[in-house]
Design a protein around this motif. Structure first.
Motif, mmCIF file in Angstrom:
data_model
loop_
_atom_site.group_PDB
_atom_site.id
_atom_site.type_symbol
_atom_site.label_atom_id
_atom_site.label_comp_id
_atom_site.label_asym_id
_atom_site.label_seq_id
_atom_site.Cartn_x
_atom_site.Cartn_y
_atom_site.Cartn_z
ATOM 1 N N GLU A 18 0.715 -1.179 0.086
ATOM 2 C CA GLU A 18 -0.100 0.082 0.009
ATOM 3 C C GLU A 18 0.952 1.385 -0.033
ATOM 4 O OE1 GLU A 18 -3.258 0.538 2.534
ATOM 5 O OE2 GLU A 18 -3.795 -1.535 2.686
ATOM 6 N N PRO A 19 0.538 2.324 -0.989
ATOM 7 C CA PRO A 19 1.254 3.493 -0.753
ATOM 8 C C PRO A 19 1.019 4.299 0.370
ATOM 9 C CG PRO A 19 -0.644 3.615 -2.164
ATOM 10 C CD PRO A 19 -0.615 2.187 -1.919
ATOM 11 N N GLY A 20 1.855 5.279 0.760
ATOM 12 C CA GLY A 20 1.942 6.156 1.738
ATOM 13 C C GLY A 20 0.825 7.305 1.808
ATOM 14 N N LEU A 21 0.389 7.859 2.710
ATOM 15 C CA LEU A 21 -0.411 9.054 2.691
ATOM 16 C C LEU A 21 -0.502 9.936 1.605
ATOM 17 C CD1 LEU A 21 -3.009 9.931 4.291
ATOM 18 C CD2 LEU A 21 -1.512 11.446 5.812
ATOM 19 N N ALA A 22 0.825 10.691 1.604
ATOM 20 C CA ALA A 22 0.988 11.359 0.487
ATOM 21 C C ALA A 22 0.341 10.903 -0.945
ATOM 22 C CB ALA A 22 2.305 12.101 0.247
ATOM 23 N N ALA A 23 0.913 9.778 -1.424
ATOM 24 C CA ALA A 23 0.513 9.405 -2.612
ATOM 25 C C ALA A 23 -0.964 8.837 -2.440
ATOM 26 C CB ALA A 23 1.230 7.936 -2.651
ATOM 27 N N THR A 24 -1.252 8.312 -1.613
ATOM 28 C CA THR A 24 -2.875 8.044 -1.583
ATOM 29 C C THR A 24 -3.782 9.249 -1.655
ATOM 30 O OG1 THR A 24 -2.567 6.267 -0.149
ATOM 31 C CG2 THR A 24 -4.777 6.702 -0.336
ATOM 32 N N VAL A 25 -3.462 10.404 -1.092
ATOM 33 C CA VAL A 25 -4.089 11.629 -1.223
ATOM 34 C C VAL A 25 -3.947 12.158 -2.591
ATOM 35 C CG1 VAL A 25 -4.106 14.042 -0.454
ATOM 36 C CG2 VAL A 25 -4.161 12.139 1.363
ATOM 37 N N ALA A 26 -2.831 12.100 -3.145
ATOM 38 C CA ALA A 26 -2.384 12.455 -4.426
ATOM 39 C C ALA A 26 -3.476 11.560 -5.465
ATOM 40 C CB ALA A 26 -1.099 12.519 -4.899
ATOM 41 N N LEU A 27 -3.407 10.325 -5.413
ATOM 42 C CA LEU A 27 -4.052 9.489 -6.073
ATOM 43 C C LEU A 27 -5.559 9.955 -6.237
ATOM 44 C CD1 LEU A 27 -4.319 7.133 -8.234
ATOM 45 C CD2 LEU A 27 -4.266 5.818 -6.464
ATOM 46 N N TYR A 28 -6.212 10.155 -5.101
ATOM 47 C CA TYR A 28 -7.497 10.514 -4.888
ATOM 48 C C TYR A 28 -8.042 11.937 -5.258
ATOM 49 C CZ TYR A 28 -12.273 10.894 -2.436
ATOM 50 O OH TYR A 28 -13.590 10.936 -2.100
ATOM 51 N N ALA A 29 -6.959 12.696 -5.130
ATOM 52 C CA ALA A 29 -7.010 14.148 -5.600
ATOM 53 C C ALA A 29 -7.390 13.916 -7.272
ATOM 54 C CB ALA A 29 -6.264 15.361 -5.221
ATOM 55 N N LEU A 30 -6.223 13.423 -7.789
ATOM 56 C CA LEU A 30 -6.272 13.189 -9.255
ATOM 57 C C LEU A 30 -7.418 12.664 -9.762
ATOM 58 C CD1 LEU A 30 -2.572 12.515 -9.692
ATOM 59 C CD2 LEU A 30 -3.619 14.569 -10.452
ATOM 60 N N ALA A 31 -7.889 11.605 -9.194
ATOM 61 C CA ALA A 31 -9.235 10.717 -9.675
ATOM 62 C C ALA A 31 -10.519 11.871 -9.777
ATOM 63 C CB ALA A 31 -9.254 9.620 -8.816
ATOM 64 N N ARG A 32 -10.496 12.694 -8.623
ATOM 65 C CA ARG A 32 -11.609 13.262 -8.475
ATOM 66 C C ARG A 32 -11.517 14.659 -9.680
ATOM 67 N NH1 ARG A 32 -13.916 14.890 -2.854
ATOM 68 N NH2 ARG A 32 -15.280 16.076 -4.351
ATOM 69 N N LEU A 33 -10.342 15.080 -9.759
ATOM 70 C CA LEU A 33 -10.211 16.213 -10.915
ATOM 71 C C LEU A 33 -10.396 15.718 -12.068
ATOM 72 C CD1 LEU A 33 -7.034 17.983 -9.430
ATOM 73 C CD2 LEU A 33 -9.458 18.822 -9.627
ATOM 74 N N GLY A 34 -10.088 14.385 -12.471
ATOM 75 C CA GLY A 34 -10.411 13.787 -13.697
ATOM 76 C C GLY A 34 -11.874 13.327 -13.919
ATOM 77 N N LEU A 35 -12.689 13.351 -12.888
ATOM 78 C CA LEU A 35 -13.804 12.985 -12.726
ATOM 79 C C LEU A 35 -14.494 14.298 -13.318
ATOM 80 C CD1 LEU A 35 -16.427 10.971 -12.868
ATOM 81 C CD2 LEU A 35 -16.414 11.733 -10.257
ATOM 82 N N VAL A 36 -14.064 15.489 -12.795
ATOM 83 C CA VAL A 36 -14.603 16.718 -13.056
ATOM 84 C C VAL A 36 -14.440 17.188 -14.471
ATOM 85 C CG1 VAL A 36 -14.489 19.260 -12.578
ATOM 86 C CG2 VAL A 36 -14.731 17.702 -10.523
ATOM 87 N N ALA A 37 -13.352 16.759 -15.019
ATOM 88 C CA ALA A 37 -12.791 16.960 -16.500
ATOM 89 C C ALA A 37 -13.499 16.068 -17.341
ATOM 90 C CB ALA A 37 -11.323 16.739 -16.545
#
Length: 134
Positions: A18-37
């Motif tokens: 499992e990735p660390g906290l920073a990688a997981t937050v970044a992945l979740y944020a990118l997924a949400r931004l991608g969904l908005v796009a």
């Protein structure tokens, strides 16, 4: 100066893949931004003006991401919990070190042993409260 050893939770998480906290937050944020796009792109192709498409995409993406990214949110929750547990253990170990204890005792970190008199209503040797004028 010695290098700090990684906490046991971080080592277990690294073994589990499992990735660390920073990688997981970044992945979740990118997924949400991608969904908005994606939602904005669909609305723009459908003929909506860009600003309206972006505003609608922001509103629609929030509940949609709660459904679509349930597993990613669970992984983020686990990463936050692991980070909190690691920080608590490190804080307790530091408090034990500052107290001079060899092993940390849970619950003793809030009070300094041997301290006399506090603002919690304790009195000094004269029977007065500390800082009280006569």
């Amino acid at each position: 100066m010695t290098s700090p050893t990684p906490p046991p939770q971080a080592a277990a998480r690294a073994r589990a893949g499992e990735p660390g906290l920073a990688a997981t937050v970044a992945l979740y944020a990118l997924a949400r931004l991608g969904l908005v796009a994606v939602v904005a792109l669909v609305l723009t192709v459908a003929g909506a003006p860009l600003v309206v498409a972006l505003l609608v995409a922001l509103i629609v993406a929030l509940p949609l991401s709660m459904v679509l990214f349930r597993g990613l949110r669970g992984r983020l929750d686990r990463a936050i919990a692991a980070s909190t547990a690691t920080r608590s253990a490190e804080r307790e170990a530091l408090r034990a070190q500052l107290r001079g204890d060899a092993d940390p005792r849970p619950g003793d970190g809030d009070r300094v042993p041997g301290s006399a008199g506090s603002a919690d209503g304790e009195t000094d040797s004269d029977g007065d409260r500390p800082g009280q004028q006569q």
